[in-house]
Design an enzyme around this catalytic site. Structure first.
Site, PDB file in Angstrom:
ATOM      1  N   ASN A   7       0.871  -1.110  -0.061  1.00 19.88           N
ATOM      2  CA  ASN A   7      -0.137  -0.138  -0.050  1.00 19.88           C
ATOM      3  C   ASN A   7       1.080   1.092  -0.045  1.00 19.88           C
ATOM      4  O   ASN A   7       1.354   1.521   0.980  1.00 19.88           O
ATOM      5  CB  ASN A   7      -0.912  -0.125   1.210  1.00 19.88           C
ATOM      6  CG  ASN A   7      -1.765   1.176   1.281  1.00 19.88           C
ATOM      7  OD1 ASN A   7      -1.835   2.252   0.474  1.00 19.88           O
ATOM      8  ND2 ASN A   7      -2.578   1.242   2.561  1.00 19.88           N
ATOM      9  N   TRP A   8       1.064   1.624  -1.017  1.00 19.30           N
ATOM     10  CA  TRP A   8       2.053   3.137  -1.335  1.00 19.30           C
ATOM     11  C   TRP A   8       1.487   4.500  -0.797  1.00 19.30           C
ATOM     12  O   TRP A   8       1.896   5.400  -0.620  1.00 19.30           O
ATOM     13  CB  TRP A   8       2.319   3.273  -2.852  1.00 19.30           C
ATOM     14  CG  TRP A   8       3.146   2.185  -3.070  1.00 19.30           C
ATOM     15  CD1 TRP A   8       3.823   0.990  -2.726  1.00 19.30           C
ATOM     16  CD2 TRP A   8       3.923   2.148  -4.605  1.00 19.30           C
ATOM     17  NE1 TRP A   8       4.567   0.393  -3.395  1.00 19.30           N
ATOM     18  CE2 TRP A   8       4.723   1.297  -4.779  1.00 19.30           C
ATOM     19  CE3 TRP A   8       3.636   2.988  -5.806  1.00 19.30           C
ATOM     20  CZ2 TRP A   8       5.345   0.822  -5.729  1.00 19.30           C
ATOM     21  CZ3 TRP A   8       4.589   2.777  -6.886  1.00 19.30           C
ATOM     22  CH2 TRP A   8       5.413   1.547  -6.926  1.00 19.30           C
ATOM     23  N   HIS A  94      -9.977   1.433   4.327  1.00 21.50           N
ATOM     24  CA  HIS A  94      -8.248   1.751   5.220  1.00 21.50           C
ATOM     25  C   HIS A  94      -8.893   2.744   6.304  1.00 21.50           C
ATOM     26  O   HIS A  94      -9.383   3.657   6.219  1.00 21.50           O
ATOM     27  CB  HIS A  94      -7.603   2.258   4.299  1.00 21.50           C
ATOM     28  CG  HIS A  94      -5.967   2.228   4.984  1.00 21.50           C
ATOM     29  ND1 HIS A  94      -5.768   3.169   5.775  1.00 21.50           N
ATOM     30  CD2 HIS A  94      -5.061   1.307   4.830  1.00 21.50           C
ATOM     31  CE1 HIS A  94      -4.411   2.855   6.232  1.00 21.50           C
ATOM     32  NE2 HIS A  94      -4.219   1.659   5.839  1.00 21.50           N
ATOM     33  N   GLU A 143      -6.256  -4.383  10.692  1.00 23.48           N
ATOM     34  CA  GLU A 143      -5.191  -3.403  10.847  1.00 23.48           C
ATOM     35  C   GLU A 143      -5.257  -2.585  12.180  1.00 23.48           C
ATOM     36  O   GLU A 143      -6.305  -1.399  11.925  1.00 23.48           O
ATOM     37  CB  GLU A 143      -5.063  -2.445   9.582  1.00 23.48           C
ATOM     38  CG  GLU A 143      -4.534  -3.295   8.159  1.00 23.48           C
ATOM     39  CD  GLU A 143      -3.856  -2.161   7.486  1.00 23.48           C
ATOM     40  OE1 GLU A 143      -2.616  -2.372   7.101  1.00 23.48           O
ATOM     41  OE2 GLU A 143      -4.678  -0.940   6.986  1.00 23.48           O
TER      42      GLU A 143
HETATM   43  P1  PGA Z   1       2.263   0.525   7.816  1.00 24.21           P
HETATM   44  O1  PGA Z   1       0.943   0.746   7.174  1.00 24.21           O
HETATM   45  O2  PGA Z   1       2.957  -0.686   7.401  1.00 24.21           O
HETATM   46  O3  PGA Z   1       3.401   1.861   7.544  1.00 24.21           O
HETATM   47  O4  PGA Z   1       1.945   0.387   9.350  1.00 24.21           O
HETATM   48  C1  PGA Z   1       0.140  -0.340   6.897  1.00 24.21           C
HETATM   49  C2  PGA Z   1      -1.122   0.169   6.198  1.00 24.21           C
HETATM   50  O5  PGA Z   1      -1.465   1.218   6.568  1.00 24.21           O
HETATM   51  O6  PGA Z   1      -1.738  -0.472   5.402  1.00 24.21           O
END
Ligand code: PGA
Length: 222
Positions: A7-8, A94, A143
């Site tokens: 996920n950029w 997200h 997440e």
């Molecule tokens: P991170 O982000 O790997 O920088 O913690 C993950 C995400 O938000 O999908």
């Protein structure tokens, strides 16, 4: 099959994308058991697709979001119909979309429904067990907000407890995301209960990301 999703977020211009692909594609040896899904900002999707078309690697593209509107007079929106033929997956829900763009369960369910109607596969994100989950999604990504970008990745046992307290369809893949790096990815990878990883910061550096993909999937780490 395991999934590693890059996920950029709102990072990388065209030149940086070219540089990233040069390094990543040079280093990454495809593994039939691993699917890599790159989720860049919208304007880079077509370019990446053209580059990947010339490679026989198990890499595909996802978008980071879609509009909650179908096609039509919605200036600035990217509806699912515009993404048809360009991406296979779409991240929906997200926590940054929920926080900065006030996306509610109602909006997110609508997006999931629109994506499925257009044969795009949702990677639906939840922050904790309170977030509702729409039916028929291919991938559910857990997440925890405190783990995103903080360096405080959730330990595997806690991730598994969360998984076990959610009702998931048999076909739904369970993904973990939050401060996954090339140093900790294999911890999640070793359990059959976690089908993949959603990676933010560590996906921006092609060397780190290729190490993450190669190391996580390497039998030597089992
Ligand atoms: P991170 O982000 O790997 O920088 O913690 C993950 C995400 O938000 O999908």
């Amino acid at each position: 099959m395991k999934y590693i999703i890059a996920n950029w977020k709102a990072n990388k211009n065209l030149q940086e994308t070219k540089d990233w692909l040069d390094i990543f594609l040079e280093r990454y040896k495809p593994n039939p058991e691993v699917k890599v899904i790159i989720c860049p900002p919208y304007p880079l999707i077509y370019y990446i697709q053209q580059i990947l078309n010339n490679q026989s690697k198990n890499i595909t593209i996802g978008s980071q979001d879609i509009s909650s509107f179908e096609k039509g007079s919605y200036t600035g929106e990217i509806p699912a119909s515009v993404l048809e033929g360009l991406v296979e997956y779409v991240i929906i829900g997200h926590s940054e979309r929920r926080k900065y763009f006030n996306e509610t369960d109602e909006i997110l369910f609508k997006k999931a429904n629109i994506a499925l109607n257009k044969k795009l596969k949702p990677i639906y994100c939840i922050r904790d067990i309170k977030d509702k989950i729409p039916p028929n999604i291919e991938c559910l990504a857990y997440e925890p907000v405190y783990s995103i970008g903080s360096g405080r990745n959730e330990d595997v046992n806690t991730v598994l407890k969360i998984k076990n307290s959610i009702q998931l369809g048999n076909q739904t893949k369970f993904i973990y995301g939050g401060s996954v790096t090339e140093k900790n990815a294999y911890e999640y990878w070793q359990t059959n209960e976690i089908d993949g990883l959603l990676v933010g910061s560590s996906s921006l550096d092609p060397e780190k990301f290729s190490s993450l993909v190669i190391d996580a999937a390497s039998q030597e780490n089992y």
